[in-house]
Each structure stands twice: as structure tokens, then as C-alpha cells.
Scaffold this active site. Structure first.
Site, mmCIF file in Angstrom:
data_model
loop_
_atom_site.group_PDB
_atom_site.id
_atom_site.type_symbol
_atom_site.label_atom_id
_atom_site.label_comp_id
_atom_site.label_asym_id
_atom_site.label_seq_id
_atom_site.Cartn_x
_atom_site.Cartn_y
_atom_site.Cartn_z
ATOM 1 N N GLU A 158 0.949 -1.271 0.026
ATOM 2 C CA GLU A 158 -0.040 -0.017 0.091
ATOM 3 C C GLU A 158 0.824 1.144 0.119
ATOM 4 O OE1 GLU A 158 -4.373 -1.231 1.733
ATOM 5 O OE2 GLU A 158 -2.799 -0.541 3.178
ATOM 6 N N GLU A 265 -5.919 -7.278 -1.562
ATOM 7 C CA GLU A 265 -6.632 -7.079 -0.014
ATOM 8 C C GLU A 265 -8.066 -6.750 -0.260
ATOM 9 O OE1 GLU A 265 -4.657 -4.886 2.911
ATOM 10 O OE2 GLU A 265 -2.628 -5.448 2.134
#
Length: 332
Positions: A158, A265
Site C-alpha cells: 500500500e 486485499e
């Protein structure tokens, strides 16, 4: 006739190269859960291996995070190279495909924090480039030597704001680009067939993705797959409000950059079983609907990470130690 046979052969070869849709779980907490005595049960109440429970629900892939020099904290430690190899071997023996997620930190790296590993904290930028290459190569090569060649490897976790702050932040895109390419080169040096993923959060936010990957293109960043997180909960929306934005972004990424896409995710609230089931079902459908098989898969983040153990409310596990029916969305 010969042309027809040749065409059939080519189409057959092409089809065989299309691997099955990846339906996966990140289970970085699993070894610690087991070590602390947490037990997993099937719907009939019988104790069962967690990985088998996930496999029974249609999952075929496992994602594992790697930290550089982690501590032994139950929830925010472990995930060393050695532990990752043990888990990867265990999962592979059960038929799972493997994804490795490099955080390039000693603990959690995400949009709010991208701290350098303590051992690298005083390194110059040229040294950081070597750190990224050597760490990445070391882990992936050790996995290969142990008998596991991952199918996918994430360079950073991320990273809309970059990684290894401040040197690799998006305030220094020229440096971030170099760091990402060092990771890419290390992976390909072990096995050129491993697909390299670059991962950004808020998969429904097209503007964020365009900003990041336009910059990556300008810096000539090398990668194979655009990885997305998709958590409506964290942006305080229901999935029904943003699923169209996710669909648009998935397709736009493929068209704009010519890459494959994957939700690496996803998660929904553990006490809203039907809503989480529908969230998963619609997200899986959205990725599968990306043209030309460019949508590779969907991974649930820590589905087994029961709230009673982790205090995390986006797992897909019930208080009685059984998997949530929401995970049935991964079944064919």
C-alpha cells in the site's frame, strides 16, 4: 487442414497458459494464532487445519507478508524470512499458489506509515537501493532453494505515498522509481516468470491510481500487475456505493497502462455476514469481468484473524472458531 490444426494448437497452448482465477487469503497471523493456542473448527464443530478450511471454501492461493527484522509481538511481529519460508512450504504442500508481500519495514507499512527497517535507518540512498535489492533477492532466492517459487511478489505494501520514507516517498518520485525497479530486478534475477505487483490502496479511487501510476510510467517503473486494496469500511461507505467505481478503475488500469490487475486485499465487517458475502461476490465478479483475462484474482486479508484473538473486526471468522459463511463467496 494444416492451418486449422495449427490454429487449434495455438489456441490450446494459449488457453493452457491462462492460470485459474486466484482466490486467496493473506494469513500472516496464522502461525502466531496457532502458537498461542487458537483452534479452528469446521461447521460440524470438528477441529481442522485453518488452511484446509480455506481450501474447502474455494481458496487456491496464500499471501504472506515479510518484515526485515521483526520483533516477537503477537499481532505486530513475526513474519521473518524464516517463518515465511515455513508457511510458504506448508501452503504449497496443500496445493496453494503463493504471493509474497514485501513491506520493507520491521513492522506494518501502509499509507499512514512507511518506516525504514532499523538496520537501514542511517543508510544513504545508494545503500538503500542495495538494501532493497539484497533483501528481496535473499528472501525470494531462499524460498526457491527451499522448494517454493512464488507466483507473485509485491514490491511494497500500500504505497500511494511511496515507501522507505523519506527517501522513497512520492515527494522524491525519481528515487521511489529506482527503489521499485531494484525490487523488480531482484525478483526477476531469481525467476523471470514471477509476476511483480505494485500495490495501492482505495481500489475504487481512480484519481489516486492515475496519479500514482502516471508517475510510475514517467519514472519507467517496471512491474507486471497493479494490485489494489478494496475496503469500503475504511472509507465509511457500503460496497454498493463504490462497486461501480472499483469496476471502472480495474478496467481503466488495464486500458491505460496495459497491465494485469488484482485485488490483493479485501475485507468486510465480521458481524455483517450477508453484506460481506455480497461485497466479496461482487468484487470477484468485477475482477473476473475485466476483459482478456487481465483480472487475476481476489485475496481476503486475514480472514482467519478472529476478532477474539486479533481485535480486528474485518476478519471472516466467527466467535465460535468457525469460518464465516461470507467466505462461501469464494466457492465456484
Amino acid at each position: 487442414m494444416r492451418k486449422i490444426l495449427l490454429a487449434l494448437l495455438v489456441s490450446t497452448i494459449g488457453f493452457s497458459q491462462n492460470k485459474p482465477f486466484a482466490k486467496g487469503a493473506d494469513v500472516g497471523w496464522l502461525p502466531q494464532m496457532e502458537a498461542t493456542g487458537y483452534k479452528f473448527y469446521d461447521t460440524d464443530g470438528k477441529e481442522k487445519d485453518c488452511l484446509q478450511l480455506l481450501k474447502d471454501r474455494g481458496m487456491n492461493s496464500i499471501r504472506l507478508r515479510v518484515w526485515v527484522n521483526p520483533n516477537n509481538d503477537k499481532a505486530s511481529g513475526h513474519c521473518s524470512k524464516e517463518e515465511t519460508i515455513i508457511m510458504a512450504l506448508r501452503a504449497q504442500k496443500m496445493g496453494f499458489r503463493i504471493m509474497i508481500d514485501f513491506h520493507y519495514s520491521d513492522s506494518w507499512a501502509d499509507p499512514a506509515k512507511q518506516f525504514k527497517p532499523k538496520a537501514w535507518s542511517n543508510h544513504s540512498f545508494p545503500e538503500l537501493l542495495n538494501d532493497v535489492y539484497n533483501h528481496t533477492f535473499d528472501v525470494i532466492n531462499a524460498l526457491k532453494v527451499a522448494g517454493v517459487t512464488p507466483e507473485w511478489v509485491q514490491i511494497g505494501n500500500e504505497i500511494p505515498g511511496g515507501m522507505l520514507w523519506p527517501d522513497g516517498s512520492t515527494n522524491h518520485w525519481d528515487q521511489l522509481g529506482q527503489l521499485l525497479n531494484k525490487g523488480y530486478d531482484a525478483v526477476k534475477a531469481v525467476d523471470k516468470n514471477i509476476k511483480v505487483i505494485v500495490h495501492v490502496d482505495e481500489g475504487n479511487n481512480n484519481a489516486k491510481f492515475r496519479t500514482f501510476f502516471d508517475n510510475a510510467t514517467r519514472q519507467k517503473v517496471r512491474y507486471d500487475v497493479i494490485g489494489l486494496s478494496y475496503y469500503p469500511f475504511w472509507i465509511k461507505k457500503d460496497y454498493t456505493e463504490v462497486i461501480a467505481d472499483l469496476e471502472f478503475n480495474l478496467n481503466d488500469m488495464v486500458k491505460r497502462y496495459g497491465k494485469e490487475v488484482m485485488i490483493v486485499e479485501i475485507g468486510g465487517e465480521d458481524d455483517k455476514v450477508e453484506n460481506t458475502y455480497q461485497l466479496l461476490a461482487t468484487a470477484i465478479k468485477a475482477v473476473k469481468n475485466v476483459p482478456n483475462n487481465k483480472g487475476l484474482g481476489v485475496f481476503y486479508w486475514e480472514p482467519q484473524g478472529a476478532r477474539s484473538w486479533s481485535h480486528y473486526n474485518l476478519s471472516a471468522w466467527q466467535a465460535d472458531g468457525k469460518p464465516s459463511p461470507a467466505l462461501d463467496a469464494f466457492k465456484e
